[in-house]
Design a protein around this motif. Structure first.
Motif, mmCIF file in Angstrom:
data_model
loop_
_atom_site.group_PDB
_atom_site.id
_atom_site.type_symbol
_atom_site.label_atom_id
_atom_site.label_comp_id
_atom_site.label_asym_id
_atom_site.label_seq_id
_atom_site.Cartn_x
_atom_site.Cartn_y
_atom_site.Cartn_z
ATOM 1 N N ILE A 12 12.264 -15.269 -33.459
ATOM 2 C CA ILE A 12 12.669 -14.560 -34.787
ATOM 3 C C ILE A 12 11.715 -13.146 -34.982
ATOM 4 O O ILE A 12 10.705 -13.797 -34.554
ATOM 5 N N ASP A 13 12.589 -12.841 -35.271
ATOM 6 C CA ASP A 13 11.685 -11.661 -35.337
ATOM 7 C C ASP A 13 11.429 -11.050 -34.438
ATOM 8 O O ASP A 13 9.977 -10.167 -34.814
ATOM 9 N N LYS A 14 11.721 -11.000 -33.078
ATOM 10 C CA LYS A 14 10.640 -10.186 -32.804
ATOM 11 C C LYS A 14 9.458 -11.630 -32.228
ATOM 12 O O LYS A 14 8.647 -10.821 -31.135
ATOM 13 N N LYS A 15 9.407 -12.429 -31.912
ATOM 14 C CA LYS A 15 8.325 -13.388 -32.319
ATOM 15 C C LYS A 15 8.486 -14.699 -31.659
ATOM 16 O O LYS A 15 10.131 -14.700 -32.913
ATOM 17 N N TYR A 16 7.354 -15.371 -31.446
ATOM 18 C CA TYR A 16 8.270 -17.180 -30.773
ATOM 19 C C TYR A 16 6.978 -17.326 -32.142
ATOM 20 O O TYR A 16 6.219 -17.366 -32.215
ATOM 21 N N VAL A 17 7.987 -18.651 -32.751
ATOM 22 C CA VAL A 17 7.483 -18.769 -34.001
ATOM 23 C C VAL A 17 7.564 -20.665 -33.966
ATOM 24 O O VAL A 17 7.889 -21.580 -33.273
ATOM 25 N N MET A 18 6.061 -20.912 -33.442
ATOM 26 C CA MET A 18 5.984 -22.066 -33.089
ATOM 27 C C MET A 18 5.902 -23.377 -34.784
ATOM 28 O O MET A 18 4.788 -23.181 -34.880
ATOM 29 N N PHE A 19 6.425 -23.949 -34.975
ATOM 30 C CA PHE A 19 6.632 -25.642 -35.833
ATOM 31 C C PHE A 19 6.101 -26.623 -35.260
ATOM 32 O O PHE A 19 6.705 -26.959 -33.927
ATOM 33 N N LEU A 20 4.663 -26.796 -36.095
ATOM 34 C CA LEU A 20 4.059 -27.612 -35.548
ATOM 35 C C LEU A 20 3.386 -29.165 -36.075
ATOM 36 O O LEU A 20 3.029 -28.682 -37.621
ATOM 37 N N LYS A 21 3.127 -30.592 -35.681
ATOM 38 C CA LYS A 21 2.397 -31.027 -36.600
ATOM 39 C C LYS A 21 1.398 -31.579 -35.993
ATOM 40 O O LYS A 21 0.854 -31.746 -35.228
#
Length: 307
Positions: free
Chosen positions: A197-206
């Protein structure tokens, strides 16, 4: 002339509607303990979800010793093929894999032994796939507890489960790189899902920490797919236990769906900037019994065949 104008207006409206309805949102999920396999639901707006095939299974699990199909993650590659990975067992050291062109007819199921080389590995939970367009390869990533590793963050309260995120890469789902550590920020972590997203990696995590209890969804970011993710930010979920995040952009906002597993229902939060989040759990409706899964888009052609 007035009649012709009305007809022309209706034709244009239909054309516009057809253009805006070329894709449908799907949600892959399991029920119970995953014994009966893959379930699918669909939505036109991302809020109201309906099960397909009367909520019966699209694929019965055969991979692994316990033959479960939990946490099914489906990703479509550039050639149109759908690739799926899943949790085959609570305690096996590999994951399940199959592919399909239409989500109806599936290949023979495979057991991928991603952690068999680690004799003290206890499990492989919630695998996901990310397709890296730059390298034209897939990254498969999941959570594993290795007995005795990172003892400073283990807890007897949950049988000493103490996960970190690991990964392999592949171009053909036949040969794989060596398993490597993907995410370790000194806490128990499971159920990661990654977007570019928007030239970066976004990690959703628990955050799986039990002492003191966290059990919430957080966000970490990186400039690189396979390394250097940040410490997670503050929880984006509320005063309940959440797991199994999966996210998609709908119009001008990102929606993260998750499993409120103690409440036996699904929840969701939304954001337009990935910083400020609004709980919209009361606005989303899923079929009864939906568990951890993955949201993705398919063409109207694929969806019509499913229906």
């Amino acid at each position: 002339m007035k009649i012709y104008s009305i007809i022309l207006f209706l034709l244009i409206s239909c054309a516009v509607q057809a253009q805006t309805n070329t894709e449908v949102y799907l949600f892959s999920y399991f029920k119970g303990n995953g014994e009966d396999g893959l379930h699918l639901a669909y939505s036109d707006d991302g809020y109201r979800w309906q099960s397909l095939r009367h909520d019966s299974s699209f694929l019965k699990p055969t991979a692994g010793k316990d033959k479960l199909m939990r946490d099914p993650c489906i990703v479509q590659s550039p050639d149109g093929t759908f690739h799926m990975v899943w949790t085959v067992s609570w305690n096996e050291r590999g994951i399940g894999y199959a592919h399909s062109k239409d989500l109806i007819h599936w290949s023979e199921q495979q057991y991928i032994p991603v952690m068999e080389h680690e004799q003290d590995a206890r499990n492989c939970w919630a695998p996901e796939i990310f397709y890296d367009a730059a390298s034209k390869q897939f990254m498969i990533y999941w959570a594993t507890t290795i007995t005795g590793r990172y003892p400073e963050t283990q807890s007897a309260k949950e049988d000493f489960y103490n996960h970190r995120m690991y990964y392999v890469t592949t171009k053909d789902f036949k040969t794989f790189s060596k398993t490597a550590l993907l995410y370790n920020k000194d806490f128990n972590v499971i159920d990661a899902t990654i977007h570019f997203i928007d030239k970066k990696y976004v990690m959703f995590l628990k955050d799986e920490t039990v002492e003191p209890a966290q059990k919430n969804i957080r966000v970490a970011t990186s400039n690189y797919l396979m390394k250097d993710y940040s410490k997670p930010g503050k929880p984006i979920t509320g005063n309940y236990w959440a797991e199994g995040p999966t996210s998609i952009r709908i119009k001008d906002q990102w929606i993260v769906y998750f499993d409120k597993y103690r409440d036996h229902q699904m929840g969701a939060v939304a954001s337009s900037d990935l910083v400020n989040w609004t709980d919209i759990s009361d606005k989303v409706k899923f079929p009864e019994g939906v568990r951890h899964g993955t949201v993705f888009k398919v063409s109207k052609v694929v969806f019509d065949k499913l229906k």
